[in-house]
Design an enzyme around this catalytic site. Structure first.
Site, PDB file in Angstrom:
ATOM      1  N   CYS A 250       0.842  -1.197   0.000  1.00  0.00           N
ATOM      2  CA  CYS A 250       0.000   0.000   0.000  1.00  0.00           C
ATOM      3  C   CYS A 250       0.887   1.260   0.000  1.00  0.00           C
ATOM      4  O   CYS A 250       1.554   1.529  -0.983  1.00  0.00           O
ATOM      5  CB  CYS A 250      -0.986  -0.040   1.163  1.00  0.00           C
ATOM      6  SG  CYS A 250      -2.408   1.075   0.966  1.00  0.00           S
TER       7      CYS A 250
ATOM      8  N   GLU B  27      -0.877  -8.723   4.936  1.00  0.00           N
ATOM      9  CA  GLU B  27      -0.705  -8.811   6.393  1.00  0.00           C
ATOM     10  C   GLU B  27      -2.024  -8.686   7.150  1.00  0.00           C
ATOM     11  O   GLU B  27      -2.101  -8.989   8.350  1.00  0.00           O
ATOM     12  CB  GLU B  27       0.294  -7.740   6.881  1.00  0.00           C
ATOM     13  CG  GLU B  27      -0.239  -6.335   7.022  1.00  0.00           C
ATOM     14  CD  GLU B  27      -0.436  -5.592   5.712  1.00  0.00           C
ATOM     15  OE1 GLU B  27      -0.816  -4.404   5.767  1.00  0.00           O
ATOM     16  OE2 GLU B  27      -0.201  -6.182   4.635  1.00  0.00           O
TER      17      GLU B  27
ATOM     18  N   HIS C 128      -3.442  -5.727   1.050  1.00  0.00           N
ATOM     19  CA  HIS C 128      -2.755  -5.973   2.316  1.00  0.00           C
ATOM     20  C   HIS C 128      -2.724  -7.455   2.677  1.00  0.00           C
ATOM     21  O   HIS C 128      -3.649  -7.964   3.326  1.00  0.00           O
ATOM     22  CB  HIS C 128      -3.477  -5.220   3.442  1.00  0.00           C
ATOM     23  CG  HIS C 128      -3.311  -3.746   3.412  1.00  0.00           C
ATOM     24  ND1 HIS C 128      -2.313  -3.084   4.090  1.00  0.00           N
ATOM     25  CD2 HIS C 128      -4.029  -2.783   2.781  1.00  0.00           C
ATOM     26  CE1 HIS C 128      -2.415  -1.774   3.893  1.00  0.00           C
ATOM     27  NE2 HIS C 128      -3.453  -1.577   3.092  1.00  0.00           N
TER      28      HIS C 128
END
Length: 222
Positions: free
Chosen positions: A86, A196, A194
């Site tokens: 990002c 994560e 994302h």
């Protein structure tokens, strides 16, 4: 495998990134942007999402001039691995480690939701835990995720299989539905979604965990 997660003023995914890497087996250090050097023996540098320096000027532009970014560029030039997610992807384009730019979303609105992504290559340390053509789901949360590059650059990315992920449904106007790209040596990955945030079932899914496990596994045996 040793990883360093960079922290800028305005980072908000740095701890998420650290947790994902630790869950995958990495030894993780948090590094402040004003540091001029990386910890000894670092294999991977992770540049997390957020709004570094409030996204003033251009997203990632101020962060790219932080002292630590000179060390990140040197690390990449030595063949080290770098992951930018990002805002981290935006920082990597601003430093020149990845081609292209991230512009305002085509709809001029912040997009925040989980999206389907198509894995476009399994030939990298980041993506070898997936199979070519596999569909995964990662969350997105960005206002400036519209990937743009000139025609020659786009052709090169396609010809060299350096488009890592494509959106199944394009949320931001990105050229060629691009969600993530690799560097020429395939050791730097930038992506807007994302991974994560997709490592725990209680958060909605674990499709991102394969990225971190394959990366840690590849670097641990390198």
């Amino acid at each position: 495998m040793k990883a360093a997660v960079i922290v800028f003023p305005g980072s908000n995914c740095d701890r998420d990134m650290a947790v994902a890497l630790r869950e995958a087996g990495a030894d993780v250090s948090m590094v402040w942007h004003k540091d001029a050097t990386l910890p000894d023996g670092v294999d991977l540098v992770a540049v997390p999402g957020g709004f570094s320096f409030g996204d003033y000027l251009r997203c990632g532009a101020i962060a790219a001039n932080s002292p630590i970014c000179r060390a990140i560029v040197a690390h990449a030039e030595r063949g080290g691995y770098v992951l930018g997610v990002c805002n981290g992807f935006q920082v990597l384009t601003e430093t020149g480690l990845l081609p292209g730019v991230l512009m305002r979303n085509a709809g001029l609105k912040f997009v925040c939701k989980s999206l389907g992504l198509r894995v476009e290559t399994a030939s990298s340390a980041f993506t070898e835990g997936y199979t070519y053509g596999q569909t995964v789901s990662f969350p997105v949360a960005h206002h400036d995720g519209n990937y743009f590059a000139d025609p020659d650059t786009l052709a090169k990315l396609r010809d060299e299989y350096r488009i890592a992920f494509r959106y199944e449904t394009n949320p931001n106007g990105s050229q060629d539905d691009i969600a993530g790209v690799l560097s020429e040596n395939r050791r730097v990955l930038g992506l807007m979604p994302h991974p994560e945030r997709a490592v725990d079932e209680t958060h909605g899914g674990t499709d991102g965990m394969a990225l971190f496990r394959s990366l840690v596994g590849a670097l641990a045996t390198a």
